[in-house]
Enzyme design. Structure first.
Site, short mmCIF file in Angstrom:
data_model
loop_
_atom_site.label_atom_id
_atom_site.label_comp_id
_atom_site.label_asym_id
_atom_site.label_seq_id
_atom_site.Cartn_x
_atom_site.Cartn_y
_atom_site.Cartn_z
N LYS A 105 61.44 39.65 -20.34
CA LYS A 105 60.75 40.05 -21.59
C LYS A 105 59.31 40.45 -21.34
CE LYS A 105 60.67 35.47 -21.04
NZ LYS A 105 61.57 34.40 -20.75
N GLU A 129 69.85 41.82 -23.31
CA GLU A 129 70.15 40.81 -24.35
C GLU A 129 69.47 39.47 -24.07
OE1 GLU A 129 72.35 41.17 -27.35
OE2 GLU A 129 70.97 39.51 -27.58
N VAL A 132 65.51 37.99 -25.13
CA VAL A 132 65.08 37.37 -26.39
C VAL A 132 66.16 36.42 -26.88
CG1 VAL A 132 64.31 37.77 -28.77
CG2 VAL A 132 63.86 39.50 -27.02
N GLY A 134 67.55 33.70 -25.60
CA GLY A 134 68.50 33.04 -24.68
C GLY A 134 69.93 33.46 -25.01
N GLY A 187 63.93 22.56 -17.45
CA GLY A 187 64.07 23.96 -17.02
C GLY A 187 63.88 24.94 -18.16
N GLU A 190 58.52 28.38 -18.81
CA GLU A 190 58.28 29.46 -17.86
C GLU A 190 57.65 28.87 -16.59
OE1 GLU A 190 59.04 32.90 -18.55
OE2 GLU A 190 60.12 31.71 -20.00
N ASP A 201 54.83 34.08 -24.44
CA ASP A 201 56.27 34.32 -24.30
C ASP A 201 56.87 34.74 -25.65
OD1 ASP A 201 58.91 33.82 -22.73
OD2 ASP A 201 59.14 32.62 -24.55
N LYS A 205 58.61 38.47 -26.73
CA LYS A 205 59.90 38.62 -27.42
C LYS A 205 59.72 39.34 -28.76
CE LYS A 205 61.59 34.47 -25.11
NZ LYS A 205 61.62 33.01 -25.17
N GLY A 302 67.34 27.99 -21.05
CA GLY A 302 68.24 27.17 -20.24
C GLY A 302 69.23 28.03 -19.48
N1 HSE Z 1 60.28 29.64 -21.61
C1 HSE Z 1 61.18 30.21 -22.55
C2 HSE Z 1 61.35 29.23 -23.70
C3 HSE Z 1 62.51 30.47 -21.88
O1 HSE Z 1 60.89 28.09 -23.60
O2 HSE Z 1 61.92 29.60 -24.72
C4 HSE Z 1 63.26 31.62 -22.43
O3 HSE Z 1 62.55 32.79 -22.51
#
Ligand code: HSE
Length: 440
Positions: A105, A129, A132, A134, A187, A190, A201, A205, A302
């Site tokens: 993104k 896809e 944005v 997940g 996890g 970022e 982030d 998006k 994830g």
């Molecule tokens: N770091 C991002 C979040 C991961 O926490 O949503 C997906 O872009």
């Protein structure tokens, strides 16, 4: 059976999820698609690390260009993130005749125009896809399923890490730092978690969403961004007492020839569906003029949810390849040769409701002074409460305003901050509440 050959660049969290899906759900994908998705090669700078899945050794390389230039690969999947070398990998892959899938993104928000132009020039597909939401299929929904609609607005909880932190602060009164550490361990965050908590982030998006919805080019400079780092548990608590949850909300709103695009902490009433989106989950509340209201909800971060989105793009491109077509759907939803005159709206011009918390000395006339300053700027107060004595004799005055213009709020707050009776910078948080709007 026909086969589509895939080269994967980047075997981190998402890359491992994609490899796992392609290696484990092979039969299901074949039954659904009628052709096979064959993971041919994987490139990563570290091919020694145990990723927890069985990958044939001869599939692994440290040389990304051996995939990009290979005549035996149809689709390159870029999952390394960041701007370079991801940008060059994608441009070179398109040039060498590959279709591309990416989850990047940050790259699309800043270099999207260049990359999509290249895809068009070389007659290839560039799908995204997973960039944005997940596992939530929001790109396809906006671009294809809701093609008949003018989008009145899109509100989104776009960052799992921030939503997880805010949920923990709201429900358990946990500290920001402890919760961030947990998000990193899961996890979600970022590689540089500042991208999450500073709102960047979400803004990446939102740039993609705004572009898809309104046909403006992805442009970070058009997006107003405020993260959650300055948010205190005190304000989260006061908001709760007033009937709101604090969410890091992304807004894309149609304003005629302009588009409002902003990300910031927002008070969301308890009775809104979006206020019930907790933890790492993402949601998009989309109102179209034909469909009315829709809500998309799911895991926004994830390994496996994001892999689900990546594999859906691979499957779509595989179908296009076997049908002998590319570029069937404009990458950003609009035909480039038909101009869209919309522009981004500067933050000063927006109007919304506001939560203000001002620390004042508890003496006669202070509230009247503050109300006077707000009144001069045409800012009308909905409610005001005074909260208990703080240190050094200061109390907190918490206010909700009717709809006001951002530039007026900023000027009024500067004047209020300069009063002798006011201690420190007033807290300003925007509010999204249709009931406040109705009464103003
Ligand atoms: N770091 C991002 C979040 C991961 O926490 O949503 C997906 O872009």
């Amino acid at each position: 059976m026909d086969r589509i050959r895939i080269g994967l660049i980047g075997l981190g969290t998402i890359g491992t999820g994609v490899a796992k899906t392609l290696l484990e759900n092979t039969a299901l994908l074949e039954q659904r698609l009628g052709f096979s998705l064959e993971l041919t090669s994987i490139a990563d700078i570290d091919i020694e690390k145990d990723r927890g899945i069985a990958i044939p050794r001869d599939m692994l390389t440290t040389d990304a260009y051996s995939l990009i230039n290979s005549p035996d690969i149809d689709i390159i999947v870029e999952l390394i993130g960041g701007i370079e070398p991801a940008r060059s990998f994608i441009l070179d892959a398109l040039k060498s005749g590959k279709h591309v899938v990416t989850a990047n993104k940050a790259l699309l928000a800043s270099k999207g125009k260049e990359l999509f132009d290249a895809a068009q020039t070389y007659g290839k597909d560039l799908y995204y896809e997973a960039s944005v939401g997940g596992g939530v299929p929001i790109i396809k929904a906006l671009r294809e399923s809701l093609v008949a609609n003018n989008f009145i607005f899109i509100y989104g909880i776009l960052n799992g890490t921030c939503n997880f932190i805010l949920t923990e602060m709201n429900e358990k009164g946990s500290t920001f730092e402890d919760t961030l550490k947990a998000a990193q361990e899961f996890g979600y965050a970022e590689a540089n978690p500042a991208m999450d908590i500073e709102g960047i982030d979400s803004a990446h998006k939102l740039a993609i969403i705004t572009s898809l919805a309104y046909g403006v080019p992805p442009d970070m400079s058009g997006i107003y961004v405020e993260g959650i780092t300055n948010l205190s548990t005190l304000d989260v608590g006061y908001a709760r007492e007033l009937g709101y949850k604090v969410k890091l909300l992304a807004h894309a709103i149609d304003r005629g020839d302009r588009v409002e695009a902003r990300v910031h902490p927002t008070l969301v009433p308890f009775n809104y569906l979006l206020s019930k989106v907790d933890g790492v989950f993402n949601a998009f509340y989309v109102r179209g003029d034909i469909v009315d209201s829709t809500l998309f909800y799911g895991r926004g971060a994830g390994m496996m949810p994001t892999a689900s989105a990546v594999v859906s793009d691979i499957a779509d491109i595989g179908r296009n390849i076997l049908a002998g077509i590319a570029g069937r759907i404009p990458h950003l939803g609009y035909r480039k040769d038909l101009p869209r005159p919309k522009r981004y709206m500067p933050i000063d011009d927006i109007t919304t409701n506001y939560y203000l918390r001002i620390q004042v000395l508890d003496k006669p006339g202070v509230l009247a002074k503050i109300a006077g300053i707000l009144g001069e700027r045409d800012i009308s107060i909905v409610s005001v409460i005074q909260k208990g004595v703080l240190m050094n004799g200061y109390v907190s005055i918490v206010m909700l305003t009717h709809e006001a213009r951002e530039s007026d709020i900023r000027k009024a707050v500067d004047t209020i901050e300069a009063l002798d009776e006011v201690g420190g910078k007033p807290v300003v948080i925007r509010v999204e509440d249709k009931n406040l709007k109705k009464n103003s």
